[in-house]
Enzyme design. Sequence first.
Site, PDB file in Angstrom:
ATOM      1  N   HIS A 192      66.454  25.569   7.511  1.00 55.38           N
ATOM      2  CA  HIS A 192      67.714  25.771   8.238  1.00 55.38           C
ATOM      3  C   HIS A 192      67.634  27.125   8.925  1.00 55.38           C
ATOM      4  CE1 HIS A 192      69.740  22.328   6.285  1.00 55.38           C
ATOM      5  NE2 HIS A 192      68.936  22.622   5.277  1.00 55.38           N
ATOM      6  N   LEU A 193      67.785  27.115  10.240  1.00 57.99           N
ATOM      7  CA  LEU A 193      67.644  28.373  10.996  1.00 57.99           C
ATOM      8  C   LEU A 193      68.988  28.909  11.485  1.00 57.99           C
ATOM      9  CD1 LEU A 193      64.348  27.660  12.970  1.00 57.99           C
ATOM     10  CD2 LEU A 193      64.662  28.740  10.746  1.00 57.99           C
ATOM     11  N   ARG A 194      70.069  28.143  11.287  1.00 59.92           N
ATOM     12  CA  ARG A 194      71.452  28.630  11.485  1.00 59.92           C
ATOM     13  C   ARG A 194      71.839  28.930  12.930  1.00 59.92           C
ATOM     14  NH1 ARG A 194      72.467  26.289   6.983  1.00 59.92           N
ATOM     15  NH2 ARG A 194      72.154  27.484   5.076  1.00 59.92           N
ATOM     16  N   ASP A 220      71.066  15.938   7.703  1.00 57.73           N
ATOM     17  CA  ASP A 220      70.920  16.802   6.521  1.00 57.73           C
ATOM     18  C   ASP A 220      72.014  17.856   6.416  1.00 57.73           C
ATOM     19  OD1 ASP A 220      69.687  17.969   4.210  1.00 57.73           O
ATOM     20  OD2 ASP A 220      69.050  19.594   5.515  1.00 57.73           O
ATOM     21  N   ASN A 253      71.989  22.367  -3.282  1.00 54.54           N
ATOM     22  CA  ASN A 253      72.296  20.945  -3.248  1.00 54.54           C
ATOM     23  C   ASN A 253      71.100  20.194  -2.686  1.00 54.54           C
ATOM     24  OD1 ASN A 253      73.754  18.611  -3.494  1.00 54.54           O
ATOM     25  ND2 ASN A 253      74.766  18.825  -1.505  1.00 54.54           N
ATOM     26  N   ASP A 264      63.494  23.767   2.065  1.00 56.77           N
ATOM     27  CA  ASP A 264      64.945  23.697   2.274  1.00 56.77           C
ATOM     28  C   ASP A 264      65.516  25.118   2.449  1.00 56.77           C
ATOM     29  OD1 ASP A 264      67.526  22.793   2.604  1.00 56.77           O
ATOM     30  OD2 ASP A 264      67.798  22.129   0.536  1.00 56.77           O
ATOM     31  N   HIS A 318      72.031  32.340   3.609  1.00 53.42           N
ATOM     32  CA  HIS A 318      73.477  32.610   3.550  1.00 53.42           C
ATOM     33  C   HIS A 318      73.689  34.109   3.453  1.00 53.42           C
ATOM     34  CE1 HIS A 318      74.932  28.547   3.311  1.00 53.42           C
ATOM     35  NE2 HIS A 318      74.057  28.266   2.373  1.00 53.42           N
TER      36      HIS A 318
END
Lengths: 323, 427
Positions: B65-67, B155, B281, B308, B312
């Site tokens: 996840h690169l946001r 996802d 999760n 994954d 954050h």
Amino acid sequence: MNPTTAPLGKDLVGLENMSAAQLKAILDTAEAFKEISERRIKKVPVLRGKTIVNLFFEASTRTRISFEFAEKRLSADTVNISSSGSSVVKGETLVDTARNLEAMRIDMVVMRHGASGAAQFLADRIPSSVVNAGDGRHEHPTQGLLDLLTIRDHRGRIDGLKVCIVGDITHSRVARSNIYGLLALGAEVAVCGPPTLLPLATEELGVQVFTHIEDAIRWADVLNVLRLQLERMESGYVPSLREYNRIWGVTNARLEAADHDLLILHPGPMNRGVEIDSDVADGEHSVILNQVTNGVAVRMAVLYLLAGGQPESAEAAKQGGEA
Amino acid sequence: MSGKILLRGGRVIDPSQSLDATLDVLLSRETVAAVSAGIEAPENARVIDCAGLVVSPGLIDVHVHLREPGEEHEETIATGAASAAAGGFTAICAMPNTDPPIDDPAAVGFVAAEGRRAGAARVYPVGCISVGRAGKRMALVGEMVQAGAVAITDDGSPVMDSGLMRMALEYARAFGIPVADHPEDLGLSANGHMNEGLVSTRLGLPGKPNAAEDIHIVRDLLLAELTGGHIHLQHVSTRFGVEAIRQGKARGVHVTAEASPHHLVLTHEAVDGYRTEAKMNPPLRTAADVEAVRAGLADGTLDTIATDHAPHHYDEKEAAFAEAPNGIVGLETALGVIVTRVVGEGVIDLVTMIDRMSCAPARAFGLPGGTLAVGSPADVTVFDPTARWTVDPKAFRSKSRNTPFSGWELEGRSRLTIVEGRVVFEG
């Protein structure tokens, strides 16, 4: 007065990791403090000059008032903060609220919060003592302690007694604190309720599980009957309150069918006619109001011990000394 | 500028060619030019002594996840690609659950362009299955593939509508891409914050049972069987899930699956004390589940190791457990954690590790790389399998620090990451 030498350590977050000796120290200290509330002038200078913040993020009447009486009877200076109207609703984080209180140089925080773990979170981040007044569905240690004191008052012991907690175990912080405290002091513990409200891992905690209230009553010396929250019915855990009463309600008829007397506790507030019938709540085996009285004594004991007071000095402290 | 690089005397492990020997590797511009013993250094070649190091096809992480766009305070495509390069990855697949989500060809093009601009690990866009990740209507899958998407997934959320999942699996067959699913039945798990079990009961936190994941794994396998589509099951964490995939593969279902480093080495006990850095999760599960995920990785039921990587901001993790978001960063710790705790404990050997972290992900997502065969892209990872180091999140290239591995003493660290013949990380 140094919290590191205090018998309970810095905080009271839960009963889970508390030793039997620590629990007994609290109960014995509470025993000594009971008498203060029976005096004409209900005040001793044990916590004179101490500042305590009662930080309630969830509505509470009984617990908040009980803490406030305990604090005032020990001469602490107290401030009450409830979530409505405070910066809490303005989006300030828990950690910022805590740091701001700390910056005003307080000694203790009594906190009720809707999130499990909130008390530990606060305790890890501020040097003041934190007393957990209920965090989510995790623990409510002073309720557990006052239940233990009430059982000991009426049965003379905890060790070897069979205590069954009845109702919604899954969502109950009272249940968890009771389970840990009772097991540490040598009681046998069971739970009873609809399987939708009993955690699957209950037996791994060392607790027996009953699904029929009749079986639980036959087994137990003590019943601690939990409040069934209305929202459990709304979210479908039980189909109706009436059905709950008919299947799991603690009624006189069910108690009379047992061949022995049971002690009946309830942490309140009660739903009369749902988890407990009025004639049981008001009956001769009910000690529900003794629990409330003991609540003040237990909370005085906890505050005194967290402030560094020693159990054996409690009698002297009452006569005018400070913690 | 890519010129010639000679990697001299390393232990070259390339499972795609069943290669494991002390050899030289010559990279010429953007491709692998030669792999053999005693290669003479061409003029102007940079010669790098790799004695004692492992030289492998570049590591590929199909799940990060690169946001960006939307949460650039947590990570950007550039910082994520740099974090990947530092961790030894030459390519990563960017999940589309950004804000706005990557659900049309323009958005896919943005991710691809920003990835190229970052000039670190290759960034492959993954598009959404459904418009807005809303789980209702299929997104512009064909046009997203034309714009560079290598897979589709919703996802972050599962596809709850089995009819939509069936359509996606059927439609994606036309483009030869996998449909990746985060298997979770929200009806069973939506209120949960960790694995349902003894720890959740003690902590008073609502749990997610294994069954929530198992049900969707079985559903997805059945739908892949029905449609002939390629299902890619993300971050498998349950013992039953692993067994179901094993049986699915035996029946000939076109399924690939991931194991995450954290599900290979941590159990739900790591959450004790309300540690939000262990909140993810699917959640960390029991020791029996960890054993099953390990066995699945070893026997190839789980094809790939994927991190994954989920950045954050610390403010968000610094909260009561139920209020903290799911996920941990993983790109810069994956290699060390796997070498130390999975290879080190004898679950797999280094050769299998490189298959699961390079060859298999390339095969599963149809990506270039995953091999050092002559003529293939010069994407190479050089790592020291014995280097000891301590995880210090403050040293991460990633913008975020949320890791349960802080302070861990690890063995195995990337030394050189080469993408298209260009050194993008040297440590």
